[in-house]
Design a protein around this motif. Sequence first.
Motif, PDB file in Angstrom:
ATOM      1  N   PRO B  23       0.926  -1.227   0.002  1.00 19.67           N
ATOM      2  CA  PRO B  23       0.105  -0.021   0.077  1.00 19.67           C
ATOM      3  C   PRO B  23       0.923   1.069  -0.106  1.00 19.67           C
ATOM      4  CG  PRO B  23      -0.956  -1.574   1.567  1.00 19.67           C
ATOM      5  CD  PRO B  23       0.366  -2.068   1.011  1.00 19.67           C
ATOM      6  N   ALA B  24       2.040   1.242   0.696  1.00 27.71           N
ATOM      7  CA  ALA B  24       2.704   2.432   0.738  1.00 27.71           C
ATOM      8  C   ALA B  24       3.391   2.797  -0.702  1.00 27.71           C
ATOM      9  CB  ALA B  24       4.016   2.063   1.693  1.00 27.71           C
ATOM     10  N   PHE B  25       3.555   2.124  -1.536  1.00 27.97           N
ATOM     11  CA  PHE B  25       4.019   2.220  -2.904  1.00 27.97           C
ATOM     12  C   PHE B  25       2.857   2.874  -3.898  1.00 27.97           C
ATOM     13  CE2 PHE B  25       7.413  -0.682  -1.756  1.00 27.97           C
ATOM     14  CZ  PHE B  25       8.420   0.360  -2.009  1.00 27.97           C
ATOM     15  N   ARG B  26       1.558   2.677  -3.430  1.00 27.65           N
ATOM     16  CA  ARG B  26       0.539   3.107  -4.313  1.00 27.65           C
ATOM     17  C   ARG B  26      -0.374   4.330  -3.504  1.00 27.65           C
ATOM     18  NH1 ARG B  26      -1.733  -2.114  -2.747  1.00 27.65           N
ATOM     19  NH2 ARG B  26      -3.506  -1.711  -1.493  1.00 27.65           N
ATOM     20  N   SER B  27       0.037   4.779  -2.422  1.00 26.84           N
ATOM     21  CA  SER B  27      -0.682   5.610  -1.643  1.00 26.84           C
ATOM     22  C   SER B  27      -1.221   7.100  -2.388  1.00 26.84           C
ATOM     23  CB  SER B  27      -0.231   5.853  -0.078  1.00 26.84           C
ATOM     24  OG  SER B  27       1.104   6.462  -0.405  1.00 26.84           O
ATOM     25  N   ARG B  28      -0.104   7.188  -3.243  1.00 22.40           N
ATOM     26  CA  ARG B  28      -0.345   8.629  -3.951  1.00 22.40           C
ATOM     27  C   ARG B  28      -1.038   8.396  -5.267  1.00 22.40           C
ATOM     28  NH1 ARG B  28       2.712  12.636  -1.736  1.00 22.40           N
ATOM     29  NH2 ARG B  28       4.121  12.110   0.063  1.00 22.40           N
ATOM     30  N   LEU B  29      -1.526   7.302  -5.770  1.00 25.54           N
ATOM     31  CA  LEU B  29      -2.027   6.947  -6.953  1.00 25.54           C
ATOM     32  C   LEU B  29      -3.307   6.734  -6.680  1.00 25.54           C
ATOM     33  CD1 LEU B  29       0.452   4.334  -8.478  1.00 25.54           C
ATOM     34  CD2 LEU B  29       0.133   6.704  -9.194  1.00 25.54           C
ATOM     35  N   PRO B  30      -4.150   7.118  -7.513  1.00 23.60           N
ATOM     36  CA  PRO B  30      -5.625   6.778  -7.653  1.00 23.60           C
ATOM     37  C   PRO B  30      -5.794   5.334  -7.402  1.00 23.60           C
ATOM     38  CG  PRO B  30      -5.356   8.598  -9.165  1.00 23.60           C
ATOM     39  CD  PRO B  30      -4.120   8.086  -8.774  1.00 23.60           C
ATOM     40  N   CYS B  31      -6.660   4.502  -6.866  1.00 20.60           N
ATOM     41  CA  CYS B  31      -6.739   3.057  -6.499  1.00 20.60           C
ATOM     42  C   CYS B  31      -6.676   2.491  -7.775  1.00 20.60           C
ATOM     43  CB  CYS B  31      -7.906   2.905  -5.668  1.00 20.60           C
ATOM     44  SG  CYS B  31      -7.471   1.856  -4.081  1.00 20.60           S
ATOM     45  N   HIS B  32      -7.508   2.728  -8.871  1.00 20.69           N
ATOM     46  CA  HIS B  32      -7.811   1.975  -9.755  1.00 20.69           C
ATOM     47  C   HIS B  32      -6.612   2.166 -10.948  1.00 20.69           C
ATOM     48  CE1 HIS B  32      -9.704   5.890 -10.442  1.00 20.69           C
ATOM     49  NE2 HIS B  32      -9.657   5.473 -12.008  1.00 20.69           N
ATOM     50  N   PHE B  33      -5.718   3.306 -10.659  1.00 22.02           N
ATOM     51  CA  PHE B  33      -4.595   3.360 -11.614  1.00 22.02           C
ATOM     52  C   PHE B  33      -3.843   2.546 -11.352  1.00 22.02           C
ATOM     53  CE2 PHE B  33      -4.099   7.808 -13.628  1.00 22.02           C
ATOM     54  CZ  PHE B  33      -5.351   7.903 -14.212  1.00 22.02           C
ATOM     55  N   SER B  34      -3.655   2.112  -9.914  1.00 20.34           N
ATOM     56  CA  SER B  34      -2.482   1.182  -9.729  1.00 20.34           C
ATOM     57  C   SER B  34      -2.501  -0.124 -10.563  1.00 20.34           C
ATOM     58  CB  SER B  34      -2.309   1.132  -8.272  1.00 20.34           C
ATOM     59  OG  SER B  34      -3.376   0.458  -7.630  1.00 20.34           O
ATOM     60  N   CYS B  35      -3.903  -0.502 -10.449  1.00 19.68           N
ATOM     61  CA  CYS B  35      -4.234  -1.710 -11.256  1.00 19.68           C
ATOM     62  C   CYS B  35      -3.693  -1.872 -12.530  1.00 19.68           C
ATOM     63  CB  CYS B  35      -5.483  -2.054 -11.137  1.00 19.68           C
ATOM     64  SG  CYS B  35      -6.177  -2.476  -9.461  1.00 19.68           S
ATOM     65  N   TYR B  36      -3.846  -0.547 -13.250  1.00 20.82           N
ATOM     66  CA  TYR B  36      -3.561  -0.343 -14.863  1.00 20.82           C
ATOM     67  C   TYR B  36      -2.119  -0.255 -15.064  1.00 20.82           C
ATOM     68  CZ  TYR B  36      -8.522   0.143 -15.633  1.00 20.82           C
ATOM     69  OH  TYR B  36      -9.857  -0.163 -15.685  1.00 20.82           O
ATOM     70  N   ILE B  37      -1.381   0.690 -14.234  1.00 20.85           N
ATOM     71  CA  ILE B  37      -0.045   0.841 -14.179  1.00 20.85           C
ATOM     72  C   ILE B  37       0.870  -0.465 -14.068  1.00 20.85           C
ATOM     73  CG2 ILE B  37       1.971   1.990 -12.867  1.00 20.85           C
ATOM     74  CD1 ILE B  37      -0.049   4.240 -12.503  1.00 20.85           C
ATOM     75  N   ALA B  38       0.140  -1.278 -13.010  1.00 27.09           N
ATOM     76  CA  ALA B  38       0.882  -2.627 -12.680  1.00 27.09           C
ATOM     77  C   ALA B  38       0.922  -3.398 -14.287  1.00 27.09           C
ATOM     78  CB  ALA B  38       0.206  -3.281 -11.810  1.00 27.09           C
ATOM     79  N   LEU B  39       0.104  -3.048 -14.988  1.00 29.31           N
ATOM     80  CA  LEU B  39       0.162  -3.879 -16.356  1.00 29.31           C
ATOM     81  C   LEU B  39       1.175  -3.188 -17.337  1.00 29.31           C
ATOM     82  CD1 LEU B  39      -3.843  -4.667 -16.621  1.00 29.31           C
ATOM     83  CD2 LEU B  39      -1.897  -6.610 -16.544  1.00 29.31           C
ATOM     84  N   LEU B  40       1.570  -2.133 -17.170  1.00 30.53           N
ATOM     85  CA  LEU B  40       2.253  -1.397 -18.409  1.00 30.53           C
ATOM     86  C   LEU B  40       3.642  -2.254 -18.543  1.00 30.53           C
ATOM     87  CD1 LEU B  40       2.208   2.639 -17.555  1.00 30.53           C
ATOM     88  CD2 LEU B  40       1.605   1.411 -19.567  1.00 30.53           C
ATOM     89  N   PRO B  41       4.242  -2.675 -17.585  1.00 31.54           N
ATOM     90  CA  PRO B  41       5.689  -3.397 -18.198  1.00 31.54           C
ATOM     91  C   PRO B  41       5.236  -4.522 -19.139  1.00 31.54           C
ATOM     92  CG  PRO B  41       5.673  -3.182 -15.871  1.00 31.54           C
ATOM     93  CD  PRO B  41       4.325  -2.575 -16.320  1.00 31.54           C
ATOM     94  N   ALA B  42       4.089  -5.468 -18.523  1.00 27.13           N
ATOM     95  CA  ALA B  42       3.670  -6.370 -19.556  1.00 27.13           C
ATOM     96  C   ALA B  42       3.328  -5.931 -21.028  1.00 27.13           C
ATOM     97  CB  ALA B  42       2.294  -7.143 -18.861  1.00 27.13           C
ATOM     98  N   LEU B  43       2.683  -4.751 -21.014  1.00 34.49           N
ATOM     99  CA  LEU B  43       2.138  -4.261 -22.221  1.00 34.49           C
ATOM    100  C   LEU B  43       3.392  -3.921 -23.252  1.00 34.49           C
ATOM    101  CD1 LEU B  43      -0.835  -1.739 -21.801  1.00 34.49           C
ATOM    102  CD2 LEU B  43      -0.641  -3.504 -23.605  1.00 34.49           C
TER     103      LEU B  43
END
Lengths: 498, 437
Positions: B23-43
């Motif tokens: 949670p500390a690493f995504r505390s400044r991101l909007p919740c749903h953004f973190s789920c999409y950002i997590a997919l970026l390297p795979a993309l």
Amino acid sequence: MNWNAALPLFILASSLLPGLVIFFLPEERIATRTTLNLAGAALKLVLVGVMIWGVFHGHHYEIRQPMLPGLDLVLRADPLSMLFVGLSSILWLVTTVYAIGYLEGSPNRSRFFGFFSLCVTATVGVALAGNLITFLLFYELLTLVTYPLIVHRGTEVARRAGRTYLIYTIAGGVLLLIGTVWLYTLTGTLEFTERGFLSSLDASQYPALIIIFVLLIAGLGVKAALIPLHGWLPQAMVAPAPVSALLHAVAVVKAGAFGIVRVVYDVYGIQFAASLGVTLPLAIVAAVTIIYGSMRALFQDDLKRRLAFSTVSQISYIILGIAVVGPIATVGGLVHLVHQGVMKITLFFCAGNLAETLGIHKVSEMNGVGRRMPWTMVAFTIGAFGMIGVPPLAGFISKWYLGLGALDAGQGWVIFILAGSSLLNAGYFLPILYAAWFKSPAETWPAERCFGRRETAWALLAPPVVTALLTLAVGLLASAPFSPLQWARFITTLEYAP
Amino acid sequence: MNTTLSAILLLAVPGCPLLLAFPAFRSRLPCHFSCYIALLPALILLAVPTVFSVDLPWLLFGTGLGINGASRWLLGMSVVLWASAATFLYAPVSQPADNRFITFFLLTLAANLGVILATDLVGFFAFSTLMGYSFYGLLVNGGNKAARRAGCVYLCFLILADLLLFEALLIAAAMTEDLSFEAVRQIMGQSASPGLYLSMVLVGFALKVGAWPLHFWLLPAFRSARPAVALLLGGGPVAMGLLGAMRWLPLGEITSPELGLIIQGLGVVAMLYAVVVGLMRVQQKTLPACVAIFATGLFVTALGAGLADPVVWSRYGNLAYFFIVSLGLGLAVLIIGIRWLELRKPSSSPAKQGDDLTLWFERGFGRVVHWGGQIGFDTLPRLRAAWLADVGCLRQIRAWQRILDRSEHFLQRWIVAITLLLLFGMVVAFVGAVSLI
């Protein structure tokens, strides 16, 4: 006296001297006591680091002091002793920080920290002992200095637990003494030697050697909590959490297991012990202890008691790894000496945090505690998963080598013991995690203390987080240089060298 | 592609969601953004059209990550599925996801991507275990009683599966130091007795995917999981389990007609079972589970054919990857369709209430008992009652507990006896010593 001879003494003194000074400090000298404790622990860590580096590069560290004709007090550094000393030094520093936070405001702190330091001194002495008589002296010293820590709270229950501890350990010590003396009469030496010093004895002495082996293992088995000699350990849970952590992860239990490793490898020699036929019974005792301890843990509602029975089970992995006879299983046993320590200390720190912060002592009181103390419970989760053997945590590495070693040595039955134990571990750890993370929290906790916005005091929170990270790191980075696994391989290479 | 860059990219695929799971690493991101950002390297990895791999000798016992044509398809499927699930998670009609749910979501995502990229057995096992436990969190977190019970069954199966796969892994490691898929396939192909390894891998992955007759967790899981989680069931545990079976088994290297025939038979029965149950069930939510059981049955039949005749697998084996991809995507579409239908008719067809978790054999047994009672054969109910009482007693394990408690009580109370035992040891030792001297 040159540096190489003095270093083992300096390492002992780094905890002995602060301990002696602390005894005479008034209770209110908190800053001085804390400084002495932390400085001693940090200095020891640095010195041990230097020694590990030296041992790896072939330096010889030894000091010898004549005690009786033909018997010397010997402190010597070898790869095996460094494994134990390294573990003790790191965990002592962490435990000291924890103990400072845990005992804040409680009485008799100078007495506590004095004995605490002596306890670590004795443990390091056990690890660095170069012969059986030196080992025995420090081993008994460990018994004596741990007793005041167990009875520290001064309650009737604590005193009873202390009494039980003393009866068990002194009886074990007597057996160890008899075995040692008898061995000396047969061989005229007690020096720990790579691959043992008994194989040259005449075959007519073998029955005596078998009896001596039984005596030594029974003596050491009391501290290593081998069944049925484990009765003191669950009772000793009445001690404060830092003491429990020390007993289970750093000092007493480990000293017993380490002693068994020494006897099998450096007194008898593993091949000679196998040829005497004593390793298989030892493996069976270890296997029974593993399963029995896990089954007992399954039914405990008291958290610390559950962890205590878990220790009974887990310590025997070390002994099983040794008794299976083979280089790979040895790696598993030796590496578990470190891994069990790191994982178990995490769990005890967390148990202590729950007790100190919320007054939680029982598993049935832990519903929803993960929401209230997330960091503590994350650390607990890592420790518990490590114990189950979930990859990539420390316990997985141990079980991997134990299982592989068993197959390599043609002892397939060990696989079933490991599998059964893993199932039982899951059986007694996963319900705790489920209750903590997924059940609804209670409206009020048994005895909640407020620490502002933090879940608990820093000194209580940092140690379990650090040891949980260590649990992850020693598993994930098992193949990195100077990892416990690499060091265990290094020891095994020496032991099994042609 | 530069080795360092490829290593970073490959590590970032599971590493990015793993970091964001804290949670500390995504505390400044909007919740749903973190789920999409997590997919970026795979993309990004999907956009790089080369085949490459990287060895990580410092990780565990030395492991590796890599991407090839087949895993690119699987990665593509996973990205689509996880992005859809993330969107579903924040749809206005969905149950809101709390912080802890997002942690489990990201942990499962990291493990799923890691499973696809793993190039050896140890890496695969580590990621698949992480995936299993974190998926349990997804199933149970915020779920109702049925979800928790489904999670409980899933967890039990997961533990058993991991144990079996761990043992299989040990057997493989005892035979070869190189645990890459290719090396293990070859060594097992040459092994004189691969039976134990094969059976452990087959049963282990059957437990993980919920293949018939080990499908007990699958029906309640599909039914009780929130839509975003149900969406992932097909492309997550089921698809990755099938992938595991493909990668761990020495398909194309081994000929085992008997085992192949048995497995094919099981696969066919599984398909028939899925059809029958699918026709009998009236709940729409059960349909994806039946489809999954049917599809795994089909896959198992193909595996059996591959084991029976390696030539068949060598020729058609690659189609299995496309099958897994289609299964994951197809199930997701089915679940979205069902959800859409449910939303269109929210009150017209309330879900059938019933004891869905009752095991089928229990219900069958009940019917036999009922029939027995009707024809006057009243011993059966008594037998059943006795059986149930025994099972209840076994469940509580009271008897064992009592025995162990007593033994422990004895050990703790009779410390003097233990001491006497030790003293007895000493006497024996002295007598032994005297007689020897």
